[in-house]
Each structure stands twice: as C-alpha cells, then as structure tokens.
Design a protein around this motif. Structure first.
Motif, short mmCIF file in Angstrom:
data_model
loop_
_atom_site.label_atom_id
_atom_site.label_comp_id
_atom_site.label_asym_id
_atom_site.label_seq_id
_atom_site.Cartn_x
_atom_site.Cartn_y
_atom_site.Cartn_z
N CYS A 17 4.65 -3.14 -3.59
CA CYS A 17 3.50 -3.34 -4.49
C CYS A 17 2.49 -2.22 -4.40
O CYS A 17 2.04 -1.71 -5.41
CB CYS A 17 2.81 -4.67 -4.17
N PHE A 18 2.10 -1.87 -3.20
CA PHE A 18 0.99 -0.92 -3.05
C PHE A 18 1.42 0.53 -3.04
O PHE A 18 0.66 1.39 -3.46
CB PHE A 18 0.17 -1.26 -1.80
N ASN A 21 3.92 0.54 -6.68
CA ASN A 21 3.31 -0.10 -7.85
C ASN A 21 4.34 -0.89 -8.65
O ASN A 21 4.43 -0.80 -9.86
CB ASN A 21 2.62 0.93 -8.74
N ARG A 22 5.13 -1.68 -7.93
CA ARG A 22 6.17 -2.51 -8.54
C ARG A 22 5.91 -3.98 -8.22
O ARG A 22 5.20 -4.30 -7.29
CB ARG A 22 7.55 -2.11 -8.01
N LEU A 100 -8.07 -2.10 -5.33
CA LEU A 100 -6.91 -2.59 -6.05
C LEU A 100 -6.85 -4.11 -5.92
O LEU A 100 -7.35 -4.68 -4.96
CB LEU A 100 -5.63 -1.99 -5.47
N ASN A 102 -4.37 -7.49 -5.96
CA ASN A 102 -3.04 -8.09 -5.88
C ASN A 102 -3.11 -9.45 -6.56
O ASN A 102 -3.66 -10.39 -6.02
CB ASN A 102 -2.61 -8.23 -4.43
N PRO A 127 3.13 -0.20 -15.09
CA PRO A 127 1.98 -0.09 -14.19
C PRO A 127 0.74 0.43 -14.90
O PRO A 127 -0.37 0.03 -14.61
CB PRO A 127 2.45 0.88 -13.12
N SER A 132 -4.19 -0.79 -12.57
CA SER A 132 -4.27 -0.74 -11.11
C SER A 132 -4.19 -2.11 -10.45
O SER A 132 -4.79 -2.35 -9.43
CB SER A 132 -5.55 -0.03 -10.66
N ARG A 134 -1.76 -5.00 -8.73
CA ARG A 134 -0.46 -5.26 -8.13
C ARG A 134 -0.14 -6.73 -8.37
O ARG A 134 -1.00 -7.59 -8.23
CB ARG A 134 -0.46 -4.98 -6.63
#
Length: 143
Positions: A17-18, A21-22, A100, A102, A127, A132, A134
């Motif tokens: 994720c971080f 960026n998936r 960011l 999540n 993305p 930005s 996640r």
C-alpha cells in the motif's frame, strides 16, 4: 489461501500500500486482527487510518449525489456532489496537505451489492485518481 501472522500482514500493507501504492486485501474471521493490524501498520507508516464499515453504508454514502446548479443567466446544469465520507481533494473533512490516508474497507461481507460495486470501482481506480489515498479491504465474501 495463505495464512500469515499480524506482523507479516503489517509488512505487506507497508510494502504494497505505502511503497507500491497498490490495493491489498485480507480475508479472515471476525476478531482475527485485520482491522487492528491495518491500524498499526498505518500509524507506523505515519499515515492516517480511515476505516469504512461497509455494512453500515448505502451507495449514496460512497458515491455522492446529483444536484442542479443554477447560473446567473438562469441556465441550469447537473452537478455531482461527492460523498463527504471518503477522502478526496476539496473535502473539508480531510487536510489536502496532511498525511497519506489508508482507507480500510471493512465488513465487505455485510455490504449490499451496489456498495460492493462502488468499492470495487474505487479500488480499481488508478493511484492518480485516488489522490494519495491507500486502500485496503477485508472480510471479502468468497463463494
């Protein structure tokens, strides 16, 4: 299915994720630590944790709603009012210059079909479109 520990899950979140960026998804029974592991990984990465309990949402809560804008000339056109429940640029609930975020889609097995459809659209967005953010998901309903 591959069984992992909470520590392995946290490392996967940080990496996928971080760093990449998936989107990443985790499946498991209630109470096994998916939400808390996500929360911990997010804080360790210096980001903001934003859980979305999908069983409590309707589609309008995630996609927004249409409206009409009347111009000075009297001309009217359709406008879209984005949902304030998700982070996006221009949403006053979320600082554009903040950390960011999540977004954790939880309780997917309790969500109605149209809500699941919107979640899949959000997770499949590029993305660049996520501003930005996640995204994570858990409790996927597998048949």
């Amino acid at each position: 299915m591959h069984i992992i520990s909470i520590e392995q899950m946290k490392e996967a979140i940080k990496h996928v994720c971080f760093r990449q960026n998936r989107v990443v998804g985790f499946i498991g029974p209630s109470g096994c630590g998916k939400t808390e592991g996500n929360r911990q990984a997010t804080y360790e990465a210096g980001a903001r944790f934003e859980p979305v309990l999908l069983g409590q949402y309707q589609s309008v809560d995630l996609k927004g709603f249409p409206g009409v804008k009347t111009h000075d000339s009297g001309y009217q056109d359709a406008v879209w009012h984005p949902a304030s429940t998700l982070p996006f640029k221009g949403n006053p609930r979320f600082d554009e210059n903040g950390p960011l975020i999540n977004v954790f889609f939880d309780e997917m097995n309790h969500a109605v079909q149209d809500v699941l459809g919107i979640c899949y659209q959000i997770m499949e967005s590029s993305p660049r479109d996520r501003k930005s953010t996640r995204l994570n998901s858990s409790h996927a309903n597998i048949s």
